[in-house]
Design an enzyme around this catalytic site. Structure first.
Site, PDB file in Angstrom:
ATOM      1  CG  HIS A   1      -0.250   8.217 -27.814  1.00  0.00           C
ATOM      2  ND1 HIS A   1       0.868   7.986 -28.576  1.00  0.00           N
ATOM      3  CD2 HIS A   1      -1.233   7.418 -28.317  1.00  0.00           C
ATOM      4  CE1 HIS A   1       0.590   7.087 -29.505  1.00  0.00           C
ATOM      5  NE2 HIS A   1      -0.679   6.728 -29.370  1.00  0.00           N
TER       6      HIS A   1
ATOM      7  CE  LYS B   1       3.673   2.280 -37.234  1.00  0.00           C
ATOM      8  NZ  LYS B   1       4.477   2.455 -36.040  1.00  0.00           N
TER       9      LYS B   1
ATOM     10  CB  ALA C   1      12.909   0.683 -29.609  1.00  0.00           C
ATOM     11  N   GLY C   2      10.326  -1.022 -31.450  1.00  0.00           N
ATOM     12  CA  GLY C   2      10.143  -1.803 -32.669  1.00  0.00           C
ATOM     13  C   GLY C   2       9.794  -0.951 -33.871  1.00  0.00           C
TER      14      GLY C   2
ATOM     15  CD  GLU D   1      -2.996  -0.831   2.345  1.00  0.00           C
ATOM     16  OE1 GLU D   1      -2.836   0.122   3.141  1.00  0.00           O
ATOM     17  OE2 GLU D   1      -3.883  -1.695   2.503  1.00  0.00           O
TER      18      GLU D   1
ATOM     19  CG  ASP E   1       7.003   7.997 -32.677  1.00  0.00           C
ATOM     20  OD1 ASP E   1       5.890   8.554 -32.608  1.00  0.00           O
ATOM     21  OD2 ASP E   1       7.142   6.784 -32.890  1.00  0.00           O
TER      22      ASP E   1
ATOM     23  CG  ASP F   1       6.307   0.716 -24.974  1.00  0.00           C
ATOM     24  OD1 ASP F   1       7.134   0.307 -24.134  1.00  0.00           O
ATOM     25  OD2 ASP F   1       5.103   0.414 -24.927  1.00  0.00           O
TER      26      ASP F   1
ATOM     27  NE  ARG G   1       1.480   3.483 -25.142  1.00  0.00           N
ATOM     28  CZ  ARG G   1       2.550   2.718 -24.918  1.00  0.00           C
ATOM     29  NH1 ARG G   1       3.171   2.159 -25.942  1.00  0.00           N
ATOM     30  NH2 ARG G   1       2.961   2.500 -23.692  1.00  0.00           N
TER      31      ARG G   1
END
Length: 320
Positions: free
Chosen positions: A134, A199, A231-232, A43, A225, A229, A100
């Site tokens: 975002h 993409k 990085a993909g 907690e 960007d 996150d 997101r």
């Protein structure tokens, strides 16, 4: 005339103490005395060690990893300040987690960004100060004022000092179609041409690069960007720009370095020469150092916004 808070006080949770200290240094003020700790069962416990009655209180807390712990810490700290009769409470959230999840992508999905907005409002925050949401429409999820500042001008100043304005050998590239508006504004600041990496995303945190809209052959590229996150997407875009488009070298920048999972390994193995991030999120303690990553400080920007909010002066110039 100052209508809220007889004194400006800045407090911080545990998510990003370095940024909070930087903000206080820019304001020439001491960080408020408080402590956020955990009981044995996990907690959250908040202790405030100085009076805040009637004060204009700013709580600096990014809701980054561990997201739920940092979010709960923020909520309990807001409640503590409210019950201590603070004059006004501003939640300073450099990185807004859950952003997101701003819509129903499929049946029976929650809209978690709206839920988080409700929690912050109900906890007692009077306004929110954040950077590079975002999705900009998240401001409408709140029933209190939200100031969403942009970090692009920090990157613009950095790259102008490095490459100059209007350099025909440099192009600004959007890593996906969704970032086109942001990248177009950024390219205008640098007076450079832009391109787009198109993409198709197959599933969360994975993407398949399809084609490049624009001629990037032989160019130095600046990829912009809002966050990195895993990085993909960013590394995939860099690969496509070099292998398909024939780009010369790749620089990348993003406001929020989440750097989850295999992000660091991907960045190290990618075509990206340098990745510039803002310090809205601290570098993960559990990750090895990455020589490709550098940080720009947002402390002066937040400090100026805080000072203007306290003095009841417009901060609209900080949105550009």
């Amino acid at each position: 005339m100052i209508s809220h808070g007889k004194e400006l006080k800045v407090f911080a949770g545990n998510s990003n103490p370095a940024l909070a200290n930087g903000i206080c240094q820019s304001l020439s003020k001491e960080l408020g005395k408080s402590e956020a700790k955990r009981f044995a069962d996990g907690e959250c416990s908040i202790s405030v060690y100085e009076p805040v009655r009637g004060s204009d209180v700013f709580i600096v807390q990014s809701t980054c990893k561990p997201v739920n712990d940092n979010l709960m810490e923020l909520l309990v700290m807001i409640d503590a300040m409210k019950r201590a009769s603070a004059g006004r409470i501003t939640a300073v959230i450099p990185y807004f987690g859950y952003a997101r999840q701003d819509r129903k992508a499929k049946s029976r999905d929650p809209i978690s960004a709206k839920l988080v907005a409700n929690l912050i409002t109900k906890a007692g925050a009077d306004r929110v100060l954040t950077m590079d949401l975002h999705a900009a429409q998240i401001q409408g999820f709140f029933d209190i004022p939200v100031d969403n500042m942009m970090g692009a001008h920090l990157f613009a100043n950095y790259f102008i000092s490095r490459f100059g304005k209007g350099n025909d050998d440099v192009m600004v590239v959007s890593p996906d179609v969704g970032s086109v508006a942001r990248v177009r504004t950024f390219a205008h600041k640098l007076e450079m041409n832009m391109a787009i990496v198109d993409k198709r995303r197959e599933k969360a945190n994975q993407s398949e690069v399809m084609n490049i809209i624009g001629n990037v052959e032989g160019k130095t590229i600046i990829l912009l960007d809002d966050m990195v996150d895993t990085a993909g997407s960013l590394c995939g875009a860099a690969k496509a720009l070099v292998e398909i488009g024939g780009a010369k070298e790749i620089y990348a920048c993003a406001s929020h370095g989440v750097l989850s999972g295999p992000a660091i390994d991907r960045i190290n193995d990618s075509y990206i020469k340098e990745l510039t991030l803002l310090d809205t999120i601290p570098y993960p303690e559990d990750k090895p150092a990455c020589d490709k990553i550098r940080y720009l400080s947002v402390a002066p920007v937040f400090a100026e916004a805080i000072e203007r909010i306290y003095e009841e002066v417009s901060i609209s110039s900080l949105f550009d």
